[in-house]
Design an enzyme around this catalytic site. Structure first.
Site, PDB file in Angstrom:
ATOM      1  N   GLU A   2      13.655  -0.414   1.402  1.00 47.70           N
ATOM      2  CA  GLU A   2      14.343  -1.272   2.363  1.00 47.70           C
ATOM      3  C   GLU A   2      15.768  -1.568   1.925  1.00 47.70           C
ATOM      4  OE1 GLU A   2      14.136  -5.642   4.560  1.00 47.70           O
ATOM      5  OE2 GLU A   2      12.554  -5.062   3.172  1.00 47.70           O
ATOM      6  N   LYS A  13      -7.570  -9.328  -2.661  1.00 41.76           N
ATOM      7  CA  LYS A  13      -6.777  -8.464  -1.788  1.00 41.76           C
ATOM      8  C   LYS A  13      -6.863  -8.836  -0.315  1.00 41.76           C
ATOM      9  CE  LYS A  13      -7.094  -4.763  -5.163  1.00 41.76           C
ATOM     10  NZ  LYS A  13      -7.549  -3.395  -5.503  1.00 41.76           N
ATOM     11  N   HIS A  66      22.427  -6.380   6.889  1.00 46.55           N
ATOM     12  CA  HIS A  66      21.561  -5.217   7.091  1.00 46.55           C
ATOM     13  C   HIS A  66      22.327  -4.040   7.675  1.00 46.55           C
ATOM     14  CE1 HIS A  66      17.546  -6.501   5.907  1.00 46.55           C
ATOM     15  NE2 HIS A  66      17.883  -7.711   6.306  1.00 46.55           N
ATOM     16  N   ASP A 115      -1.096  -3.737  -9.181  1.00 42.51           N
ATOM     17  CA  ASP A 115      -1.939  -3.249  -8.091  1.00 42.51           C
ATOM     18  C   ASP A 115      -1.273  -3.620  -6.769  1.00 42.51           C
ATOM     19  OD1 ASP A 115      -3.934  -2.879  -6.112  1.00 42.51           O
ATOM     20  OD2 ASP A 115      -5.537  -3.250  -7.557  1.00 42.51           O
TER      21      ASP A 115
END
Length: 408
Positions: free
Chosen positions: A99, A229, A400, A305
């Site tokens: 990004e 998760k 951006h 993870d």
């Protein structure tokens, strides 16, 4: 069997992709699978092939059915000054992302924090959880099992602690739903995230409970009360992994010069966007601007993870106008992290952790990983400051566009 013969066997279905490691070694198996896929898809996989990874070492430990590696651009944010309970000093933080503007934005936040004297950080909690689920005949039996687990916690600890060297049972919290009993075990884990060790210990305790109470049947060693998760209220309230917070007081002049706005304006954006907006949307634990952005980039760079980003993205951002100065704080109750084991041992990720000086296990178990948690929280704080500052100054779109994310 030569390469052409193996590929022909794969095409005919006489050989299995997953079985190649056993027959040829993982490095050669990786190349064979890639060649098969190039032929199957009529695509050249030269970039996927380009890697320094040793597949004979990592296969079966970090990945299976390997064909190569995915490359993610890595940058650095900093210098970032941290004044923590476990992390103290100036850090350059590796971040891996696709990004545009994220690293530049986080870097700006790091500059603001450092110029303001540094982020004050602390670890509020440190446990990894696993919650076995038992089916029992009725509520009477459920009550009996819960009472027994409370009265014999030392016996649960004895069985659990015998399974691994560093993962130790510190708490058992029961939850009952009809004929279902969940025992939410909490473990200290040293510098490892230790989900596998927590599971092993939980399974051993569950077996002992089944032997003690034949009417208590283990349905699943993970009953989703862990919660692993997935976003959850229980982790948001009780914590999981590292529960960590970071704060900073930014003088008025720095807010105006570096963030191009005011403390009052940033506090207003924080309240209306993060609390009113999130409440109106029915958010679960996501009372922040973009924890997930920094978490994903930090996790990818340092070998965490990646699925645990969903947990690390929960938490609170608070900002207050203090006589023109800006008080800012992030609280992250659920951040599974490691400096030892699993993905942290991969060569690129190990180098990234080495930049921070936080790789491997420490002489005092857990100390290095707690320091990593404080650096992480400070980096998240930097990201929040920069984004909310850009929203308050209405510079978000401009930033951006400058870094190419919205460019056509």
């Amino acid at each position: 069997m030569d390469k052409d013969a193996v590929l022909e066997a794969l095409r005919k279905g006489e050989a299995k992709l997953y079985a190649l490691d056993r027959e040829h070694g993982s490095a050669d198996a990786t190349s064979l699978r890639r060649s098969f896929l190039e032929d199957y898809s009529q695509t050249t996989l030269s970039n996927i092939a380009h890697t320094s990874l040793d597949f004979d070492v990592l296969c079966g430990r970090n990945a299976e059915n390997t064909i190569g590696a995915a490359q993610i651009p890595m940058g650095v944010a900093g210098p970032l000054k941290v004044r923590g309970t476990h992390a103290s000093g100036t850090y350059y933080v590796p971040l891996a992302t696709t990004e545009g503007a994220l690293i530049a934005s986080t870097n700006r936040g790091c500059s603001v924090i450092t110029q303001a004297g540094g982020a004050v950080t602390t670890v509020l909690g440190d446990v990894m959880t696993r919650a076995p689920l038992f089916r029992v005949p009725d509520l009477t039996h459920a009550t009996e099992l819960v009472a027994w687990a409370d009265e014999h916690f030392d016996k649960l600890q004895e069985v659990a602690n015998a399974q691994t060297r560093y993962t130790k049972l510190v708490e058992c919290m029961p939850f009952v739903a009809g004929r279902n009993v969940f025992l939410r075990f909490a473990f200290s884990t040293g510098d490892s995230m230790a989900m596998n060790s927590a599971t092993k210990a939980s399974d051993a305790v569950a077996t002992m409970i089944e032997e003690t109470f034949p009417w208590a049947e283990l349905v699943s060693v993970s009953g989703n009360m862990c919660v692993d998760k997935k976003p959850s209220a229980v982790n948001f309230v009780l914590g999981r992994g590292k529960s960590v917070a970071a704060e900073v007081l930014i003088p008025k002049g720095i807010v105006e010069k570096k963030l191009k706005t005011t403390a009052a304006r940033m506090a207003d954006v924080c309240y209306r966007k993060i609390y009113v907006g999130s409440a109106r949307a029915g958010s679960v634990g996501g009372f922040n601007a973009h924890f997930a952005n920094v978490a994903a980039a930090f996790f990818a760079a340092t070998g965490q993870d990646l699925a645990h980003v969903v947990e690390a993205a929960t938490g609170l951002t608070m900002m207050e106008d203090v006589d023109g100065d800006l008080y800012a704080c992030v609280t992250l109750p659920d951040v599974p992290l490691a400096t030892f084991g699993a993905g942290t041992q991969l060569p690129t990720q190990k180098e990234a952790l080495s930049i921070l000086g936080l790789v491997g296990s420490s002489d005092v178990p857990g100390e290095r990983c707690k320091a990593l948690a404080e650096v992480f929280a400070s980096t998240v704080l930097a990201g929040e400051l920069s984004l909310i500052g850009a929203l308050a100054s209405r510079d978000l779109t401009k930033a951006h566009m400058q870094y190419g994310r919205a460019r056509r």
